[in-house]
Design a protein around this motif. Sequence first.
Motif, PDB file in Angstrom:
ATOM      1  N   ILE A   5       0.794  -1.223  -0.005  1.00  0.00           N
ATOM      2  CA  ILE A   5       0.136   0.156   0.217  1.00  0.00           C
ATOM      3  C   ILE A   5       0.932   1.232  -0.059  1.00  0.00           C
ATOM      4  CG2 ILE A   5      -2.043   1.260   1.175  1.00  0.00           C
ATOM      5  CD1 ILE A   5      -2.768  -1.448   0.150  1.00  0.00           C
ATOM      6  N   ILE A   6       0.555   2.102  -0.803  1.00  0.00           N
ATOM      7  CA  ILE A   6       1.129   3.396  -1.076  1.00  0.00           C
ATOM      8  C   ILE A   6       0.069   4.571  -1.103  1.00  0.00           C
ATOM      9  CG2 ILE A   6       2.617   4.980  -2.183  1.00  0.00           C
ATOM     10  CD1 ILE A   6       4.466   2.861  -3.478  1.00  0.00           C
ATOM     11  N   ALA A   7       0.039   5.473  -0.143  1.00  0.00           N
ATOM     12  CA  ALA A   7      -1.108   6.298  -0.038  1.00  0.00           C
ATOM     13  C   ALA A   7      -0.586   7.702  -0.210  1.00  0.00           C
ATOM     14  CB  ALA A   7      -1.803   6.057   1.405  1.00  0.00           C
ATOM     15  N   ALA A   8      -1.492   8.700  -0.589  1.00  0.00           N
ATOM     16  CA  ALA A   8      -1.116  10.093  -0.756  1.00  0.00           C
ATOM     17  C   ALA A   8      -2.087  11.042  -0.523  1.00  0.00           C
ATOM     18  CB  ALA A   8      -0.563  10.255  -2.361  1.00  0.00           C
ATOM     19  N   THR A   9      -1.969  12.189   0.157  1.00  0.00           N
ATOM     20  CA  THR A   9      -2.924  13.007   0.501  1.00  0.00           C
ATOM     21  C   THR A   9      -2.372  14.372   0.176  1.00  0.00           C
ATOM     22  OG1 THR A   9      -4.504  13.613   2.324  1.00  0.00           O
ATOM     23  CG2 THR A   9      -2.078  12.823   2.897  1.00  0.00           C
ATOM     24  N   ASN A  10      -3.208  15.555   0.031  1.00  0.00           N
ATOM     25  CA  ASN A  10      -2.803  16.813   0.068  1.00  0.00           C
ATOM     26  C   ASN A  10      -3.388  17.623   1.471  1.00  0.00           C
ATOM     27  OD1 ASN A  10      -5.282  17.052  -0.232  1.00  0.00           O
ATOM     28  ND2 ASN A  10      -5.434  18.150  -2.465  1.00  0.00           N
ATOM     29  N   ARG A  11      -3.816  16.730   2.531  1.00  0.00           N
ATOM     30  CA  ARG A  11      -4.391  17.242   3.736  1.00  0.00           C
ATOM     31  C   ARG A  11      -3.557  16.867   4.857  1.00  0.00           C
ATOM     32  NH1 ARG A  11     -10.894  15.842   4.369  1.00  0.00           N
ATOM     33  NH2 ARG A  11     -11.706  16.605   2.696  1.00  0.00           N
ATOM     34  N   ASN A  12      -3.428  17.604   5.871  1.00  0.00           N
ATOM     35  CA  ASN A  12      -2.621  17.276   7.027  1.00  0.00           C
ATOM     36  C   ASN A  12      -3.550  16.245   7.852  1.00  0.00           C
ATOM     37  OD1 ASN A  12      -1.487  17.519   9.624  1.00  0.00           O
ATOM     38  ND2 ASN A  12      -0.505  19.334   9.244  1.00  0.00           N
ATOM     39  N   LEU A  13      -3.154  14.960   7.736  1.00  0.00           N
ATOM     40  CA  LEU A  13      -3.904  14.017   8.260  1.00  0.00           C
ATOM     41  C   LEU A  13      -3.743  14.106   9.898  1.00  0.00           C
ATOM     42  CD1 LEU A  13      -2.956  10.819   6.271  1.00  0.00           C
ATOM     43  CD2 LEU A  13      -5.027  12.263   6.143  1.00  0.00           C
ATOM     44  N   GLU A  14      -2.699  14.462  10.399  1.00  0.00           N
ATOM     45  CA  GLU A  14      -2.806  14.774  11.819  1.00  0.00           C
ATOM     46  C   GLU A  14      -3.920  15.638  12.182  1.00  0.00           C
ATOM     47  OE1 GLU A  14       1.303  16.092  12.105  1.00  0.00           O
ATOM     48  OE2 GLU A  14       1.953  14.251  13.211  1.00  0.00           O
ATOM     49  N   GLN A  15      -4.023  16.896  11.619  1.00  0.00           N
ATOM     50  CA  GLN A  15      -5.122  17.525  11.914  1.00  0.00           C
ATOM     51  C   GLN A  15      -6.680  17.162  11.582  1.00  0.00           C
ATOM     52  OE1 GLN A  15      -4.801  21.148   9.558  1.00  0.00           O
ATOM     53  NE2 GLN A  15      -2.719  21.714  10.566  1.00  0.00           N
ATOM     54  N   GLU A  16      -6.564  15.977  10.579  1.00  0.00           N
ATOM     55  CA  GLU A  16      -7.836  15.269  10.312  1.00  0.00           C
ATOM     56  C   GLU A  16      -8.227  14.439  11.610  1.00  0.00           C
ATOM     57  OE1 GLU A  16     -10.007  15.593   7.321  1.00  0.00           O
ATOM     58  OE2 GLU A  16      -8.801  17.568   7.438  1.00  0.00           O
ATOM     59  N   VAL A  17      -7.044  13.861  11.979  1.00  0.00           N
ATOM     60  CA  VAL A  17      -7.343  12.933  13.208  1.00  0.00           C
ATOM     61  C   VAL A  17      -7.773  13.949  14.506  1.00  0.00           C
ATOM     62  CG1 VAL A  17      -6.149  11.361  15.057  1.00  0.00           C
ATOM     63  CG2 VAL A  17      -5.633  11.164  12.534  1.00  0.00           C
ATOM     64  N   ALA A  18      -7.297  15.006  14.586  1.00  0.00           N
ATOM     65  CA  ALA A  18      -7.570  15.973  15.627  1.00  0.00           C
ATOM     66  C   ALA A  18      -9.144  16.041  15.654  1.00  0.00           C
ATOM     67  CB  ALA A  18      -6.787  17.067  15.953  1.00  0.00           C
ATOM     68  N   ALA A  19      -9.477  16.483  14.200  1.00  0.00           N
ATOM     69  CA  ALA A  19     -10.915  16.959  14.075  1.00  0.00           C
ATOM     70  C   ALA A  19     -11.740  15.488  13.987  1.00  0.00           C
ATOM     71  CB  ALA A  19     -10.909  17.537  12.949  1.00  0.00           C
ATOM     72  N   GLY A  20     -11.333  14.314  14.179  1.00  0.00           N
ATOM     73  CA  GLY A  20     -12.214  13.343  14.205  1.00  0.00           C
ATOM     74  C   GLY A  20     -12.728  12.775  12.664  1.00  0.00           C
ATOM     75  N   ARG A  21     -12.117  13.276  11.600  1.00  0.00           N
ATOM     76  CA  ARG A  21     -12.393  13.049  10.461  1.00  0.00           C
ATOM     77  C   ARG A  21     -11.538  11.839   9.753  1.00  0.00           C
ATOM     78  NH1 ARG A  21     -13.069  18.683   9.945  1.00  0.00           N
ATOM     79  NH2 ARG A  21     -10.798  18.787   9.302  1.00  0.00           N
ATOM     80  N   PHE A  22     -10.684  11.414  10.453  1.00  0.00           N
ATOM     81  CA  PHE A  22      -9.703  10.218  10.006  1.00  0.00           C
ATOM     82  C   PHE A  22      -9.335   9.409  11.287  1.00  0.00           C
ATOM     83  CE2 PHE A  22      -6.147   8.164   8.152  1.00  0.00           C
ATOM     84  CZ  PHE A  22      -6.433   7.902   7.017  1.00  0.00           C
ATOM     85  N   ARG A  23      -9.300   8.145  11.287  1.00  0.00           N
ATOM     86  CA  ARG A  23      -9.047   7.299  12.124  1.00  0.00           C
ATOM     87  C   ARG A  23      -7.680   7.196  12.796  1.00  0.00           C
ATOM     88  NH1 ARG A  23     -12.778   2.932  13.214  1.00  0.00           N
ATOM     89  NH2 ARG A  23     -10.863   1.736  14.320  1.00  0.00           N
TER      90      ARG A  23
END
Length: 530
Positions: free
Chosen positions: A301-319
Amino acid sequence: MAPAAPPQQPQASQTSGASGPPAAAAAKKFPDFVPPTSLIELPDGVRRLHLRRCKLVLTHGAGGHPQEFSFEKGEIRIGAMEDNDMVVGDDTVSRYHCKIVQEDNAYVLQDLGSTNGTFINRVRIREGFLKPGCTVHLGQSELKFYAGEEEVEIVPSRKDRCGDIIGKNQKLREIYAIIEKIAPTNTTVIIEGETGTGKEVVAQTIHKLSARSSGPMMVFDCGAVPENLIESELFGHEKGSFTGAIMTRQGLFEMGDGGTVFLDELGELPIDLQPKLLRALEQREIRRVGANKPIKVDVRIIAATNRNLEQEVAAGRFRQDLFYRLSVVRLILPPLRDRAEDIPILVRHFLKGGSYNKNPDGTPRIKGVSREAMEVMQGYRWPGNVRELLNTVERAVSFADSDTIEARDLPEHIRDQARHAPVRPPAAAMAMATAGGTNPALRIPTSPGISAPPAPMAGPPPESFESTFKEAKERWVSSFERDYIVALLKKNHGNISHAAREADIDRKYFRKLMKKYDIDAMGEDDSDDE
């Protein structure tokens, strides 16, 4: 093939060492003994790559001389044929006897239908976990298995490209060094960066440099598919599992078996589907929509994102658990505005390889870019990054009236922003400016071993020059070149070889510039010490 006399012990079709749970639970069985490959950033800013590797010690029958083999790969094939990763010259070993596969925190040995069988600690297995120090028998040959780890400090590569990635920026060259180390492994990678920075190109490069390069690379954009179809696209579905499912269909994970699955825009994945992705990562199995039984898959698995996933986790939008499972190695790509020195290299690459720059007879339509046009492009901020640069070059080729791209061929908004943007000198010039420049208030103090005639007085601001633009620019460039050479010689204690290497120019040309500005280096020996 001669039959071997196998070790006389009870036979087990599946085992972990001697016994244990199914192979899917490898990471749970031995959670600590083989730390996975990961990227570590120390408090002082130094980055180290924690590499997992294994060692196999082979004894060829009685009285044989031990041979050691060390591997960092995610899959090691063992057998008598020459195209195996480890070749065993033993008549009792099959052509493709077995393979060792890296799981999350463990190594798994799998028999490949060999004639004389594969044994772990004298127990015959079809698939079993390898514990450090265990003994493996293949026919009459014996292997000792050892697992180890190594920490490597990340040193920027000296290359200006890695696979399909192009650029000589230092941050990019650090990424090259990481890719060269992790590509042969099965390590999960997440690539972060702004839109257009080349995340998919990085993923393709990792795939091409891996042992899975002969397998498929499946690309899935999590933001381009309706939410109600994402699960079916990723994991497949059974016939009749939902309205419109008129036939059984494989998902990308099944189609990518033996290869790589690239999940683009991972931050767009709905949170209710994230546990299923986590299961696919941890258990290496998926379940089609409407199916009762899971299916084993072997994918990287290789994943990519232009979002800040740490912020997404803090906001409850990413596990959080999925974030940590994916973040084994995180590659953060620099935006193009932070590596303006790569723009000339990229432009040349686009002009050389673009079909839009070909005449009917195959010759290039545009052969170069004017200095003014290149300065305009280097002065622009590029919010769309490399993708925007590519589109700009293609447009300029269409608008050019000659075989050279001029500033007038560039879009007006790029010319306007570059015209009004503050001058941003390159990093080397910034370092020079801190030591001084042609301005008397910023004079570079020459070291005792370096002599040069006094720098010309800094003239009035460019807008009040009583000369043509070309003359004023040449005067400014000459002043920069002189101060740059003096600053590098001072920094390197007069050693011309070291100064030329740091400037990334040929030593003969460096001497030519010294002669042009009457600069003498009377410091350390400048002989080429490479």
